[in-house]
Design a protein around this motif. Structure first.
Motif, PDB file in Angstrom:
ATOM      1  N   GLY A 599      48.473 -91.678 -36.630  1.00 49.69           N
ATOM      2  CA  GLY A 599      47.486 -90.573 -35.635  1.00 49.69           C
ATOM      3  C   GLY A 599      45.990 -90.072 -35.892  1.00 49.69           C
ATOM      4  O   GLY A 599      45.859 -90.601 -37.059  1.00 49.69           O
ATOM      5  N   VAL A 600      45.540 -90.264 -34.607  1.00 50.22           N
ATOM      6  CA  VAL A 600      43.444 -90.119 -34.728  1.00 50.22           C
ATOM      7  C   VAL A 600      42.825 -88.898 -34.555  1.00 50.22           C
ATOM      8  O   VAL A 600      43.547 -89.007 -33.073  1.00 50.22           O
ATOM      9  N   ASN A 601      42.433 -87.999 -34.859  1.00 46.66           N
ATOM     10  CA  ASN A 601      42.264 -86.897 -34.248  1.00 46.66           C
ATOM     11  C   ASN A 601      40.681 -86.711 -34.372  1.00 46.66           C
ATOM     12  O   ASN A 601      39.880 -87.327 -34.815  1.00 46.66           O
ATOM     13  N   VAL A 602      40.524 -86.849 -33.248  1.00 48.29           N
ATOM     14  CA  VAL A 602      38.714 -86.677 -32.893  1.00 48.29           C
ATOM     15  C   VAL A 602      38.739 -85.318 -32.182  1.00 48.29           C
ATOM     16  O   VAL A 602      38.644 -85.053 -31.532  1.00 48.29           O
ATOM     17  N   ASP A 603      37.519 -84.088 -33.154  1.00 50.45           N
ATOM     18  CA  ASP A 603      36.587 -83.568 -32.650  1.00 50.45           C
ATOM     19  C   ASP A 603      35.758 -83.972 -30.926  1.00 50.45           C
ATOM     20  O   ASP A 603      35.642 -84.945 -31.182  1.00 50.45           O
ATOM     21  N   THR A 604      35.400 -82.814 -30.503  1.00 50.34           N
ATOM     22  CA  THR A 604      33.749 -83.322 -29.137  1.00 50.34           C
ATOM     23  C   THR A 604      33.138 -83.406 -30.196  1.00 50.34           C
ATOM     24  O   THR A 604      32.842 -82.461 -30.613  1.00 50.34           O
ATOM     25  N   PHE A 605      32.219 -83.870 -29.140  1.00 44.82           N
ATOM     26  CA  PHE A 605      31.253 -84.234 -29.757  1.00 44.82           C
ATOM     27  C   PHE A 605      30.317 -85.323 -28.866  1.00 44.82           C
ATOM     28  O   PHE A 605      30.510 -84.920 -27.644  1.00 44.82           O
ATOM     29  N   THR A 606      28.886 -84.728 -29.023  1.00 43.92           N
ATOM     30  CA  THR A 606      28.079 -85.431 -27.863  1.00 43.92           C
ATOM     31  C   THR A 606      26.966 -86.429 -28.132  1.00 43.92           C
ATOM     32  O   THR A 606      26.921 -86.956 -29.666  1.00 43.92           O
ATOM     33  N   LEU A 608      24.714 -90.504 -28.643  1.00 40.76           N
ATOM     34  CA  LEU A 608      22.755 -89.925 -28.886  1.00 40.76           C
ATOM     35  C   LEU A 608      22.635 -90.401 -27.504  1.00 40.76           C
ATOM     36  O   LEU A 608      21.334 -89.978 -28.075  1.00 40.76           O
ATOM     37  N   ASP A 609      22.741 -90.691 -26.584  1.00 40.33           N
ATOM     38  CA  ASP A 609      22.281 -90.605 -25.588  1.00 40.33           C
ATOM     39  C   ASP A 609      23.166 -89.075 -24.895  1.00 40.33           C
ATOM     40  O   ASP A 609      22.078 -89.146 -23.470  1.00 40.33           O
ATOM     41  N   GLY A 610      23.532 -88.168 -25.469  1.00 45.93           N
ATOM     42  CA  GLY A 610      23.294 -86.709 -24.942  1.00 45.93           C
ATOM     43  C   GLY A 610      24.459 -86.684 -24.317  1.00 45.93           C
ATOM     44  O   GLY A 610      24.391 -85.384 -23.585  1.00 45.93           O
ATOM     45  N   ASN A 611      25.578 -87.468 -24.081  1.00 46.48           N
ATOM     46  CA  ASN A 611      26.598 -87.016 -23.369  1.00 46.48           C
ATOM     47  C   ASN A 611      27.823 -86.619 -23.975  1.00 46.48           C
ATOM     48  O   ASN A 611      28.006 -86.681 -25.582  1.00 46.48           O
ATOM     49  N   THR A 612      28.442 -85.356 -23.358  1.00 47.44           N
ATOM     50  CA  THR A 612      29.226 -84.232 -24.947  1.00 47.44           C
ATOM     51  C   THR A 612      31.280 -85.210 -24.531  1.00 47.44           C
ATOM     52  O   THR A 612      30.978 -85.283 -22.849  1.00 47.44           O
ATOM     53  N   ILE A 613      31.484 -85.737 -24.832  1.00 50.14           N
ATOM     54  CA  ILE A 613      32.618 -86.199 -24.985  1.00 50.14           C
ATOM     55  C   ILE A 613      33.853 -85.167 -25.705  1.00 50.14           C
ATOM     56  O   ILE A 613      34.004 -84.839 -26.711  1.00 50.14           O
ATOM     57  N   PRO A 614      35.114 -84.455 -25.046  1.00 48.71           N
ATOM     58  CA  PRO A 614      35.406 -84.103 -25.318  1.00 48.71           C
ATOM     59  C   PRO A 614      36.269 -84.229 -25.795  1.00 48.71           C
ATOM     60  O   PRO A 614      36.918 -85.805 -25.788  1.00 48.71           O
ATOM     61  N   GLY A 615      37.229 -84.158 -27.199  1.00 54.46           N
ATOM     62  CA  GLY A 615      37.804 -85.152 -28.121  1.00 54.46           C
ATOM     63  C   GLY A 615      39.165 -84.816 -27.458  1.00 54.46           C
ATOM     64  O   GLY A 615      39.338 -84.744 -26.613  1.00 54.46           O
ATOM     65  N   GLY A 616      40.348 -85.416 -29.025  1.00 56.40           N
ATOM     66  CA  GLY A 616      41.426 -85.208 -28.159  1.00 56.40           C
ATOM     67  C   GLY A 616      42.188 -86.347 -29.524  1.00 56.40           C
ATOM     68  O   GLY A 616      41.370 -86.293 -30.481  1.00 56.40           O
ATOM     69  N   GLU A 617      43.375 -86.151 -29.881  1.00 59.24           N
ATOM     70  CA  GLU A 617      44.126 -87.262 -29.944  1.00 59.24           C
ATOM     71  C   GLU A 617      44.764 -88.834 -29.590  1.00 59.24           C
ATOM     72  O   GLU A 617      45.650 -88.368 -28.661  1.00 59.24           O
ATOM     73  N   LEU A 618      44.748 -88.938 -30.805  1.00 57.60           N
ATOM     74  CA  LEU A 618      45.934 -90.814 -30.386  1.00 57.60           C
ATOM     75  C   LEU A 618      46.420 -91.047 -31.087  1.00 57.60           C
ATOM     76  O   LEU A 618      46.890 -90.735 -32.601  1.00 57.60           O
ATOM     77  N   ASN A 619      47.823 -91.516 -30.773  1.00 58.62           N
ATOM     78  CA  ASN A 619      48.914 -91.907 -31.577  1.00 58.62           C
ATOM     79  C   ASN A 619      49.577 -93.114 -31.584  1.00 58.62           C
ATOM     80  O   ASN A 619      49.400 -94.028 -29.741  1.00 58.62           O
ATOM     81  N   TYR A 620      49.072 -93.828 -32.522  1.00 56.54           N
ATOM     82  CA  TYR A 620      50.094 -95.587 -32.398  1.00 56.54           C
ATOM     83  C   TYR A 620      51.516 -95.748 -32.701  1.00 56.54           C
ATOM     84  O   TYR A 620      51.384 -94.888 -33.719  1.00 56.54           O
ATOM     85  N   ASP A 621      52.007 -96.580 -32.326  1.00 61.23           N
ATOM     86  CA  ASP A 621      53.467 -96.516 -32.940  1.00 61.23           C
ATOM     87  C   ASP A 621      53.414 -98.248 -33.595  1.00 61.23           C
ATOM     88  O   ASP A 621      53.472 -98.817 -32.280  1.00 61.23           O
ATOM     89  N   ALA A 622      55.022 -98.602 -34.116  1.00 60.40           N
ATOM     90  CA  ALA A 622      54.555-100.073 -34.197  1.00 60.40           C
ATOM     91  C   ALA A 622      55.531-100.558 -35.138  1.00 60.40           C
ATOM     92  O   ALA A 622      55.830 -99.855 -36.378  1.00 60.40           O
ATOM     93  N   THR A 623      56.455-101.559 -34.992  1.00 60.86           N
ATOM     94  CA  THR A 623      57.509-101.864 -35.419  1.00 60.86           C
ATOM     95  C   THR A 623      57.648-102.967 -35.503  1.00 60.86           C
ATOM     96  O   THR A 623      57.468-103.939 -34.416  1.00 60.86           O
ATOM     97  N   LEU A 624      57.062-103.967 -36.581  1.00 63.55           N
ATOM     98  CA  LEU A 624      57.464-105.163 -36.981  1.00 63.55           C
ATOM     99  C   LEU A 624      58.335-105.082 -37.798  1.00 63.55           C
ATOM    100  O   LEU A 624      58.290-105.413 -38.589  1.00 63.55           O
ATOM    101  N   PHE A 625      58.184-107.157 -37.530  1.00 74.03           N
ATOM    102  CA  PHE A 625      59.079-108.163 -38.788  1.00 74.03           C
ATOM    103  C   PHE A 625      59.270-108.967 -39.461  1.00 74.03           C
ATOM    104  O   PHE A 625      57.427-110.037 -38.493  1.00 74.03           O
ATOM    105  N   ASN A 626      59.466-109.738 -40.264  1.00 73.03           N
ATOM    106  CA  ASN A 626      59.016-110.870 -40.718  1.00 73.03           C
ATOM    107  C   ASN A 626      60.463-111.963 -41.340  1.00 73.03           C
ATOM    108  O   ASN A 626      61.440-110.703 -41.671  1.00 73.03           O
TER     109      ASN A 626
END
Length: 869
Positions: A599-606, A608-626
Motif C-alpha cells: 500500500g502506498v499513501n500520497v498526500d496532496t501536493f504541488t 515544481l510546475d505549480g500543478n496541484t495533485i490530489p493525493g490518494g492511495e495505491l494498492n498492489y498485490d501479487a502472488t508469485l511461484f518458484n
C-alpha cells in the motif's frame, strides 16, 4: 585498434611476469603437499588432529598463538578435501571450542585451534599417513598426565566428534570405525535457508572475505568490486551511483544481513552504503526472485557483515595512501585509516571497527581533472570523505542466539571544482567534459546510511524447527549535485530553475522464518512473514538564479526548499512458504509461493510546475511461484533448472514529480511488474578446476523502463535473455587463472504490436569479459593481473532507441601483496596501461551536450599496510 593493442600489451606483460617468476621459483616449491583428509580423534585429556597428506614436512609448519587460539601455518601446502571447501568443527573435545582448517592463500594452509580457557598445548608428529597435532587443552592440563595415543590407537579408541555448526550430520562411519568429519560446506543464506552452494537451483556467486580484501587494493567501491567478479552484473562506473549497472538487464535488490536497503524512490545509490572492511562475504543470487519481496527483478545482492570474535580481544589496524599516477598532483592524494577489535567474553562476543577514507581529485589517462559533479554517473567519488562505524554484539546461551548490529556509513563530497559548460559548444561526443575551479556550494553530494538490526535465532525451537527473527531500522539520505532545471523543462512559476534534490527515507521492519523438517533428510518446509513500513520524500533546494548567472554557474546560494516527490508512505506485507524435497540422493527439488501486498499513501501536493495533485492511495498485490531442481550428475558436476517469478512496483515518485495538471494519484496503473524467469545451468568442481555455465530467459507483460527523452515510465511487454560462464583453474602450486563471460540482450514492444525493439543501453550492458592470472612469485608474495573488457553495443542505436552507440574499452589492474613483518603490505594499480576510456553510461549520456561525456580514471595507485595482533 586501441583495444587490440591493449590485449597484446596484456599478453606481453603476462608473459614477462611469468618468465621472471619461473626464473625465481625454487625447485622445492613445485612439490607442495596436499591435505586430502582431516580427522579429529578425542582421547581422555586431549585431542588428536590428523592432517592426511602424502608429503608431510614438519619444517613447513610455523606455530604461533593469539589469545585463546593456537595457530599453525603450513607453507607450500594446499587444502584439497574431496568435497572442496574449508574444515570447521565446534566443541570437538572438552576444553577446545573450535578447530578450523582454511587456506591462508592458494599455497598455504592455516590450522586454528581455539581453547575455551586458553590456547592449548601441542605436540607435532610426522607419520607416513600425514601430520598429527596432539592438543592438550589448558582446562585439563592439571590432570594426571595421559599417554598420548599413537595414530592407530587413536583411530581404534576414538569417538565421533560433535556435529559441525550449521552443516548437518556427519558422514557415516568408515570401515575402521571412525566417523569421518564432513567437509565444511559452502553455506549461503540468500535463499532464506542455509544451503550448500551445490544445492542451490539457480546461478549464485559468493564473494569471499579474501576476495573483498584483495579487490580493495584497487577500489573500495563495492559496485566496482562486484562488477569485476560477478557474471551478469554490468561493470561499475567508479562513482557514488550504480546507475546503468543492471543485473541481467534489471534492477537488483540490495540487502545487508538479509534486510532490504533499497528505497521506494530508486536513486541508484543502494550498493555504496557500507564499507568493505566490515563485510564478511557477498552473495549474489542472479535472476528475478520474490524470496525477499518487491524489487528483485534482476536478483539479490546480500551483503553479510563480519561476525563477532572468539577468545581474547584481537585488534587490527591498517593505513594506506592512494592517488593518481596519470597526473602527479597533490590534489589527487588520499588515504585510509582503519581500526578494529573483536573477541569473546563468556556468553558474549563482539566486533567494533571504524574507518575513514579520503579520495582526492581524479584524473583521466590524459592527465586532465575529471569533473567531480559528473552527470554521467550521478555523482563522482572525487574529493570525498567517508566515515564508517560498525558494531556487533552477540549473546549465545545453549541454543539461543541474540545479536545486535549497527552500521553508520557517511560519504560526503568536498570539492572546489565543477563541470565547464564551454565544452557544449562542440558537437556532442567530440569533446569530453572538463573541470573548472571556483565552486561555492555548502551541501554537496552525499550518501548516509544508518542500519540497525536485532537478530534472534534458535536451531530447534517449535516442532524441532529452526527459528530466525529480525527487527530492523534504516535511516537513509542521499544528496545529488545541483542541476539547471531549464535544460529539462523544470522551471517554477516564479522562474526558479536551479535545484538540488535529495532523497530521505526511514524504514522500520520485521522478518520471521520457521524452517520445519517434515520428513527427516527428505522434506523441509520454510514459512515466514515479512513486514516493512517506509516513509520517503524527495525535496529540492532552490538556489538564487541571479547569483548563479552572475558567477557563470559557480555560486549556489540557497533560498528555500520545496517538495519534488511528495512524502510517500509504503507498507509491504509478504507471506511465503518454500518446500525442499530430496526424493533421491542425487536430486533436490525446491519450490514455493509468496503473496505480497503493498500500500502506498500520497498526500496532496504541488509540483515544481505549480500543478496541484490530489493525493490518494495505491494498492498492489501479487502472488508469485518458484520451482527448481538440482541434480548431481557426478560427484563433481551438477545440473540445475529453475523457474522463478519476481516483481516490482513502478517508481511512483518518479512519475509524480512531473505530473501534469488534472493528474491524480488514482490514475496510476497499480498493477505490479511481474517477471517470469527460466534458467538452465551446469556447475562443476574438480581438484584444480571450478566452472559454471548458465543460460537464462525472462519476460514481463508490464515492463518498466524510464524514457530519458520524455521523462516518463514506459510500461510494455519485454524480454531479457543471455548466457553467463565462469572458470577458475589452479595450474600449479604457484599459478592460478580464471575468467568470466557475460552476454545480455533485451527487447520490448512499446506499441504492443508484436514488433520488439532493443531495450536501451541503460538497461542492457554490452558483453563483458574478465580474466585474471595470479602467481606466488616468492613465499608470501602474491601478484595478480586482472582484465575487464566491456564490448561495444550499437543495436539500440541502429534502431533509434539510443541516441548514441557504445564503444568498447579494456582495463587492466595489478594487485600485489607481500607478508612484511607481522602484517601485510598491499599495492594496487588500477588501469595499469593508463587507457583513456568512457564507461557505457557516460557514452550514452552524451546526448546533446558534452558536459555529460565524462572520462574514467587513468592510472591510479593504492598502497596499504595492515596488521592483526
Amino acid at each position: 585498434m586501441i583495444i587490440k593493442q591493449d590485449l597484446v600489451n596484456f599478453a606481453l606483460l603476462g608473459g614477462l611476469v611469468g618468465g621472471l617468476t619461473m626464473a625465481c621459483i625454487q625447485p622445492a616449491w613445485a612439490e607442495g603437499a596436499q591435505i586430502t583428509g582431516i580427522r579429529l580423534n578425542p582421547y581422555e585429556g586431549g585431542l588428536s588432529l590428523i592432517l592426511e597428506t602424502d608429503s608431510p614436512a614438519l619444517d613447513n609448519i610455523f606455530q604461533a598463538s593469539a589469545g585463546n587460539a593456537l595457530i599453525f601455518d603450513l607453507t607450500a601446502t594446499q587444502l584439497q578435501l574431496p568435497e572442496g571447501g574449508d574444515f570447521r568443527q565446534v566443541n570437538p573435545a572438552e576444553g577446545i571450542a573450535e578447530v578450523t582448517v582454511t587456506p591462508l592463500d592458494p599455497h598455504s594452509v592455516r590450522v586454528r585451534v581455539v581453547g575455551t580457557v586458553a590456547a592449548p598445548d601441542s605436540q607435532i608428529e610426522q607419520t607416513p599417513q600425514g601430520i598429527v597435532l596432539n592438543l592438550t587443552p589448558q582446562a585439563v592440563a592439571t590432570q594426571p598426565e595421559q599417554e598420548i595415543p599413537s595414530e592407530d590407537e587413536a583411530i581404534v579408541d576414538s569417538v565421533p566428534p560433535a556435529p559441525m555448526e550449521n552443516t548437518g550430520e556427519l558422514e557415516e562411519p568408515a570401515e575402521d570405525g571412525v566417523a569421518a568429519p564432513a567437509p565444511l560446506r559452502i553455506v549461503v543464506t540468500a535463499t532464506r535457508s542455509e544451503a550448500e552452494e551445490s544445492d542451490v537451483t539457480r546461478s549464485l556467486t559468493v564473494i569471499t572475505r579474501e576476495q573483498i580484501e584483495q579487490q580493495s587494493a584497487v577500489t573500495r567501491n563495492l559496485g566496482d568490486i562486484l562488477g569485476q567478479l560477478v557474471p551478469g552484473l554490468a561493470p561499475g562506473n567508479q562513482s557514488l551511483s550504480e546507475f546503468g549497472q543492471s543485473l541481467r538487464g534489471r534492477n537488483p535488490l540490495v540487502l545487508i544481513d538479509g534486510v532490504p536497503q533499497s528505497t521506494n524512490r530508486n536513486a541508484f545509490r543502494n550498493i555504496r552504503i557500507i564499507d568493505p572492511s566490515v563485510v564478511e562475504r557477498i552473495e549474489v543470487l542472479r535472476g528475478p526472485t520474490a524470496l525477499y519481496g518487491d524489487g528483485a527483478t534482476g536478483g539479490i545482492i546480500n551483503i553479510i557483515t563480519r561476525p563477532g570474535g572468539e577468545g581474547e580481544p584481537e585488534f587490527s589496524t591498517s593505513a594506506g595512501l592512494n592517488g593518481s599516477l596519470s597526473e602527479v598532483d597533490a590534489d589527487s592524494l588520499g588515504g585510509i585509516l582503519q581500526v578494529g577489535v573483536a573477541g569473546r567474553e563468556g556468553e558474549f562476543d563482539y566486533r567494533f571497527s571504524g574507518s575513514f577514507e579520503r579520495i582526492g581529485s581524479l584524473f583521466d589517462a590524459e592527465g586532465d581533472r575529471i569533473p567531480p559533479d559528473q552527470l554521467s554517473t550521478q555523482g563522482s567519488l572525487a574529493d570525498t570523505n567517508t566515515l564508517n562505524l560498525f558494531g556487533k554484539l552477540g549473546w549465545e546461551s545453549e541454543d539461543h542466539r541474540l545479536q545486535f548490529t549497527i552500521n553508520h556509513f557517511n560519504t560526503r563530497q568536498d570539492t572546489d571544482f565543477i563541470t565547464d559548460p564551454s565544452v557544449n559548444q562542440f558537437p556532442p561526443g567530440d569533446q569530453k567534459a572538463r573541470a573548472r575551479a571556483g565552486l561555492e556550494l555548502d551541501d554537496q553530494s552525499a550518501i548516509r546510511n544508518t542500519f540497525l538490526n536485532l537478530d534472534y535465532s534458535h536451531p530447534s525451537l517449535f516442532w524441532n524447527s529452526r527459528v530466525h527473527a529480525q527487527l530492523y531500522y534504516r535511516d537513509y539520505l542521499t544528496r545529488f549535485f545541483p542541476f539547471d532545471g531549464e535544460r529539462f523543462g523544470r522551471v517554477t512559476p516564479e522562474g526558479f530553475r536551479i535545484f538540488q534534490s535529495r532523497v530521505e527515507s526511514e524504514e522500520l521492519g520485521a522478518r520471521i522464518e520457521l524452517e520445519t523438517p517434515l520428513v527427516e533428510d527428505q522434506l523441509t518446509l520454510l514459512t515466514g512473514l515479512d513486514y516493512a513500513d517506509e516513509d520517503s520524500v524527495q525535496p529540492v533546494t532552490i538556489f538564487d538564479n541571479q547569483a548563479f548567472d552572475a558567477s557563470d554557474g559557480l555560486v549556489f546560494n540557497p533560498i528555500g526548499d520545496r517538495p519534488w516527490v511528495p512524502p510517500l508512505n509504503q507498507r509491504n506485507l509478504g507471506l511465503f512458504a518454500q518446500l525442499q524435497w530430496q526424493p533421491l540422493e542425487k536430486l533436490l527439488v525446491r519450490g514455493g509461493v509468496r503473496h505480497e501486498r503493498i500500500g502506498v499513501n500520497v498526500d496532496t501536493f504541488t509540483t515544481l510546475d505549480g500543478n496541484t495533485i490530489p493525493g490518494g492511495e495505491l494498492n498492489y498485490d501479487a502472488t508469485l511461484f518458484n520451482l527448481g531442481l538440482a541434480y548431481n550428475l557426478t560427484d563433481q558436476l551438477d545440473v540445475f533448472a529453475d523457474f522463478a517469478q519476481g516483481f516490482s512496483i513502478a517508481d511512483v515518485g518518479l512519475v509524480l514529480r512531473g505530473a501534469p495538471a488534472g493528474f491524480s494519484v488514482e490514475t496510476l496503473d497499480p498493477e505490479a511488474q511481474q517477471v517470469d524467469s527460466y534458467e538452465l545451468g551446469l556447475r562443476g568442481s574438480w581438484d584444480s578446476v571450478q566452472a559454471s555455465l548458465a543460460g537464462f530467459y525472462n519476460e514481463s507483460n508490464l515492463g518498466t523502463t524510464f524514457d530519458r527523452e520524455t521523462l516518463e515510465i514506459v510500461r510494455a511487454p519485454e524480454r531479457v535473455y543471455g548466457v553467463e560462464a565462469a572458470v577458475d583453474a589452479q595450474l600449479s602450486e604457484v599459478w592460478q587463472i580464471g575468467s568470466t563471460l557475460s552476454f545480455v540482450e533485451g527487447d520490448n514492444d512499446v506499441d504492443d504490436d508484436g514488433e520488439f525493439r532493443p531495450l536501451t543501453g541503460f538497461r542492457i550492458p554490452p558483453i563483458k569479459w574478465t580474466a585474471y592470472v595470479e602467481n606466488e612469485t616468492l613465499p608470501g608474495w602474491r601478484n595478480r593481473l586482472q582484465l575487464l573488457y566491456s564490448g561495444g553495443r550499437d543495436r539500440a542505436f541502429n534502431e533509434g532507441v539510443d541516441f548514441r552507440d557504445v564503444d568498447d574499452y579494456v582495463v587492466l589492474d595489478l594487485i600485489s601483496s607481500v607478508a612484511l613483518g607481522d602484517g601485510t603490505l598491499q599495492l594496487g594499480i588500477q588501469n595499469l596501461l593508463n587507457n583513456q576510456y568512457f564507461t557505457a553510461p557516460s557514452q550514452l549520456l552524451r546526448l546533446r551536450t558534452n558536459d555529460s561525456f565524462t572520462a574514467a580514471s587513468g592510472r591510479t595507485f593504492f598502497l596499504r599496510y595492515g596488521i592483526d595482533f
